[in-house]
Motif scaffolding. Sequence first.
Motif, PDB file in Angstrom:
ATOM      1  N   ASP A   1      43.190  10.211  83.681  1.00  0.00           N
ATOM      2  CA  ASP A   1      41.840  10.010  84.199  1.00  0.00           C
ATOM      3  C   ASP A   1      40.759  10.204  83.130  1.00  0.00           C
ATOM      4  OD1 ASP A   1      42.860   9.420  86.642  1.00  0.00           O
ATOM      5  OD2 ASP A   1      42.198  11.243  87.649  1.00  0.00           O
ATOM      6  N   ASP A   2      41.156  10.614  81.935  1.00  0.00           N
ATOM      7  CA  ASP A   2      40.218  10.716  80.822  1.00  0.00           C
ATOM      8  C   ASP A   2      40.020   9.335  80.205  1.00  0.00           C
ATOM      9  OD1 ASP A   2      39.813  13.426  81.076  1.00  0.00           O
ATOM     10  OD2 ASP A   2      41.172  13.988  79.451  1.00  0.00           O
ATOM     11  N   GLY A   3      39.167   9.277  79.182  1.00  0.00           N
ATOM     12  CA  GLY A   3      38.986   8.035  78.452  1.00  0.00           C
ATOM     13  C   GLY A   3      39.332   8.233  76.990  1.00  0.00           C
ATOM     14  N   ASP A   4      39.782   7.166  76.333  1.00  0.00           N
ATOM     15  CA  ASP A   4      40.101   7.253  74.906  1.00  0.00           C
ATOM     16  C   ASP A   4      39.218   6.356  74.051  1.00  0.00           C
ATOM     17  OD1 ASP A   4      41.344   4.922  75.939  1.00  0.00           O
ATOM     18  OD2 ASP A   4      42.743   4.871  74.262  1.00  0.00           O
ATOM     19  N   ASP A   5      38.528   5.381  74.673  1.00  0.00           N
ATOM     20  CA  ASP A   5      37.687   4.472  73.902  1.00  0.00           C
ATOM     21  C   ASP A   5      36.508   3.994  74.765  1.00  0.00           C
ATOM     22  OD1 ASP A   5      36.732   2.801  71.928  1.00  0.00           O
ATOM     23  OD2 ASP A   5      38.142   1.169  72.359  1.00  0.00           O
ATOM     24  N   PRO A   6      35.421   4.775  74.799  1.00  0.00           N
ATOM     25  CA  PRO A   6      35.199   6.007  74.025  1.00  0.00           C
ATOM     26  C   PRO A   6      35.900   7.209  74.655  1.00  0.00           C
ATOM     27  CG  PRO A   6      33.324   5.577  75.435  1.00  0.00           C
ATOM     28  CD  PRO A   6      34.240   4.381  75.585  1.00  0.00           C
ATOM     29  N   SER A   7      36.054   8.257  73.859  1.00  0.00           N
ATOM     30  CA  SER A   7      36.686   9.475  74.351  1.00  0.00           C
ATOM     31  C   SER A   7      35.826  10.107  75.433  1.00  0.00           C
ATOM     32  CB  SER A   7      36.858  10.477  73.205  1.00  0.00           C
ATOM     33  OG  SER A   7      37.718   9.968  72.215  1.00  0.00           O
ATOM     34  N   LYS A   8      36.472  10.580  76.492  1.00  0.00           N
ATOM     35  CA  LYS A   8      35.749  11.258  77.561  1.00  0.00           C
ATOM     36  C   LYS A   8      36.706  12.198  78.285  1.00  0.00           C
ATOM     37  CE  LYS A   8      32.985  10.575  81.767  1.00  0.00           C
ATOM     38  NZ  LYS A   8      31.985  11.586  81.348  1.00  0.00           N
ATOM     39  N   SER A   9      36.258  13.426  78.526  1.00  0.00           N
ATOM     40  CA  SER A   9      37.048  14.380  79.300  1.00  0.00           C
ATOM     41  C   SER A   9      36.504  14.429  80.720  1.00  0.00           C
ATOM     42  CB  SER A   9      36.982  15.777  78.674  1.00  0.00           C
ATOM     43  OG  SER A   9      37.590  16.717  79.540  1.00  0.00           O
ATOM     44  N   ASN A  10      37.375  14.212  81.690  1.00  0.00           N
ATOM     45  CA  ASN A  10      36.993  14.283  83.097  1.00  0.00           C
ATOM     46  C   ASN A  10      37.647  15.461  83.805  1.00  0.00           C
ATOM     47  OD1 ASN A  10      35.305  11.905  83.300  1.00  0.00           O
ATOM     48  ND2 ASN A  10      37.160  10.706  82.990  1.00  0.00           N
ATOM     49  N   CYS A  11      38.117  16.433  83.036  1.00  0.00           N
ATOM     50  CA  CYS A  11      38.758  17.623  83.600  1.00  0.00           C
ATOM     51  C   CYS A  11      37.816  18.808  83.412  1.00  0.00           C
ATOM     52  CB  CYS A  11      40.098  17.884  82.906  1.00  0.00           C
ATOM     53  SG  CYS A  11      40.977  19.344  83.509  1.00  0.00           S
ATOM     54  N   ASN A  12      37.154  19.199  84.496  1.00  0.00           N
ATOM     55  CA  ASN A  12      36.182  20.288  84.451  1.00  0.00           C
ATOM     56  C   ASN A  12      36.405  21.227  85.642  1.00  0.00           C
ATOM     57  OD1 ASN A  12      34.384  19.191  82.194  1.00  0.00           O
ATOM     58  ND2 ASN A  12      34.333  17.490  83.641  1.00  0.00           N
ATOM     59  N   GLY A  13      35.671  22.331  85.689  1.00  0.00           N
ATOM     60  CA  GLY A  13      35.788  23.258  86.804  1.00  0.00           C
ATOM     61  C   GLY A  13      37.192  23.821  86.935  1.00  0.00           C
ATOM     62  N   ASP A  14      37.738  23.795  88.172  1.00  0.00           N
ATOM     63  CA  ASP A  14      39.079  24.317  88.399  1.00  0.00           C
ATOM     64  C   ASP A  14      40.125  23.551  87.606  1.00  0.00           C
ATOM     65  OD1 ASP A  14      38.371  26.399  90.025  1.00  0.00           O
ATOM     66  OD2 ASP A  14      38.816  25.360  91.911  1.00  0.00           O
ATOM     67  N   CYS A  15      39.874  22.258  87.396  1.00  0.00           N
ATOM     68  CA  CYS A  15      40.814  21.465  86.603  1.00  0.00           C
ATOM     69  C   CYS A  15      41.000  22.078  85.218  1.00  0.00           C
ATOM     70  CB  CYS A  15      40.312  20.028  86.469  1.00  0.00           C
ATOM     71  SG  CYS A  15      41.356  18.963  85.438  1.00  0.00           S
ATOM     72  N   ALA A  16      39.901  22.508  84.600  1.00  0.00           N
ATOM     73  CA  ALA A  16      39.962  23.074  83.260  1.00  0.00           C
ATOM     74  C   ALA A  16      40.586  24.470  83.238  1.00  0.00           C
ATOM     75  CB  ALA A  16      38.571  23.118  82.640  1.00  0.00           C
ATOM     76  N   LYS A  17      40.705  25.099  84.423  1.00  0.00           N
ATOM     77  CA  LYS A  17      41.404  26.380  84.495  1.00  0.00           C
ATOM     78  C   LYS A  17      42.914  26.157  84.533  1.00  0.00           C
ATOM     79  CE  LYS A  17      37.597  28.584  87.027  1.00  0.00           C
ATOM     80  NZ  LYS A  17      37.194  29.213  88.309  1.00  0.00           N
ATOM     81  N   ILE A  18      43.307  25.065  85.167  1.00  0.00           N
ATOM     82  CA  ILE A  18      44.728  24.713  85.215  1.00  0.00           C
ATOM     83  C   ILE A  18      45.151  24.031  83.920  1.00  0.00           C
ATOM     84  CG2 ILE A  18      46.458  23.310  86.417  1.00  0.00           C
ATOM     85  CD1 ILE A  18      44.706  23.568  88.948  1.00  0.00           C
ATOM     86  N   TRP A  19      44.246  23.236  83.366  1.00  0.00           N
ATOM     87  CA  TRP A  19      44.507  22.487  82.130  1.00  0.00           C
ATOM     88  C   TRP A  19      43.467  22.902  81.075  1.00  0.00           C
ATOM     89  CZ3 TRP A  19      48.884  19.677  82.312  1.00  0.00           C
ATOM     90  CH2 TRP A  19      49.377  19.306  83.567  1.00  0.00           C
ATOM     91  N   PRO A  20      43.618  24.056  80.450  1.00  0.00           N
ATOM     92  CA  PRO A  20      42.636  24.524  79.468  1.00  0.00           C
ATOM     93  C   PRO A  20      42.471  23.536  78.311  1.00  0.00           C
ATOM     94  CG  PRO A  20      44.111  26.294  80.104  1.00  0.00           C
ATOM     95  CD  PRO A  20      44.702  25.025  80.655  1.00  0.00           C
ATOM     96  N   PRO A  21      41.245  23.107  78.043  1.00  0.00           N
ATOM     97  CA  PRO A  21      41.013  22.173  76.941  1.00  0.00           C
ATOM     98  C   PRO A  21      41.213  22.833  75.583  1.00  0.00           C
ATOM     99  CG  PRO A  21      38.938  22.918  77.865  1.00  0.00           C
ATOM    100  CD  PRO A  21      40.008  23.436  78.769  1.00  0.00           C
ATOM    101  N   ALA A  22      41.647  22.042  74.626  1.00  0.00           N
ATOM    102  CA  ALA A  22      41.814  22.522  73.248  1.00  0.00           C
ATOM    103  C   ALA A  22      40.447  22.460  72.577  1.00  0.00           C
ATOM    104  CB  ALA A  22      42.828  21.662  72.504  1.00  0.00           C
ATOM    105  N   VAL A  23      39.682  23.540  72.691  1.00  0.00           N
ATOM    106  CA  VAL A  23      38.308  23.543  72.184  1.00  0.00           C
ATOM    107  C   VAL A  23      38.266  23.832  70.684  1.00  0.00           C
ATOM    108  CG1 VAL A  23      37.254  24.132  74.393  1.00  0.00           C
ATOM    109  CG2 VAL A  23      38.044  25.959  72.878  1.00  0.00           C
ATOM    110  N   THR A  24      37.171  23.425  70.082  1.00  0.00           N
ATOM    111  CA  THR A  24      36.989  23.576  68.645  1.00  0.00           C
ATOM    112  C   THR A  24      35.514  23.783  68.349  1.00  0.00           C
ATOM    113  OG1 THR A  24      37.309  22.475  66.490  1.00  0.00           O
ATOM    114  CG2 THR A  24      36.761  21.070  68.365  1.00  0.00           C
ATOM    115  N   ASN A  25      35.228  24.369  67.205  1.00  0.00           N
ATOM    116  CA  ASN A  25      33.836  24.493  66.755  1.00  0.00           C
ATOM    117  C   ASN A  25      33.493  23.438  65.714  1.00  0.00           C
ATOM    118  OD1 ASN A  25      32.992  26.662  68.353  1.00  0.00           O
ATOM    119  ND2 ASN A  25      33.908  28.156  66.968  1.00  0.00           N
TER     120      ASN A  25
END
Length: 231
Positions: free
Chosen positions: A112-136
């Motif tokens: 359900d995300d996008g790759d061109d352009p990149s887009k993350s659609n996993c937020n809220g509880d979704c991001a608790k189940i699927w923790p994003p690989a965050v970076t600075n």
Amino acid sequence: MAPEKRKLMVVGAALAALVALPGCAPASYDAADYGNAAEPAAADVAATPGASATDGAVDPNAADPTAEPAPGDTGSDVADDRVTKSLTGASVPKMGKVVENPKGFVLYRFDDDGDDPSKSNCNGDCAKIWPPAVTNDGKPTLKGVDAKLVGTVTRADGTKQLTLKGWPLYTYAGDKKPGEWKGQNVNGKWFVITPTGTKNLTCLPKISKPVAPPADASGSDAGDSGSDYSY
């Protein structure tokens, strides 16, 4: 042995392998972890050979793969111990080529995300189940992964997430130790990602439901399987 008989045996073995493939799973896993849905997962992106697999170096001091950025963290404000500092091409039993975070946990991509352009659609509880690989800084240490394929995307909360060939990267709260891949084919939308950014379809268990979000202030149990979440 007659040539005809040998050919029949070879063909029979090949067909048996194809039949067994969709239901394959690590021997240590409970089949219930994968649910009971009969339909196969979508396979719009075929698995292809990735970068040379390597043994993933596991950093015992790296961040917890299930940790989500603290509320209010945005962009470069993400705490250093929550950052995914490396991406490593590796090989795990039955699945083959994968990408791992610093602690050796397998990374996933979401249909359900996008790759061109990149887009993350996993937020809220979704991001608790699927923790994003965050970076600075968007510059993780790479081993067995082509730097040209690595990028970042800005999430809804302002944090930056690592991408591979445009696909945002995640770990899975249901994986409790390095090398596990219980997130494969969850809801028919989540797949282990290869070092080239494609879905790894080497082993495709039946579609399963995700674990529940981690316990919250209400005291709900963390990690219960069979939740009805759509992500």
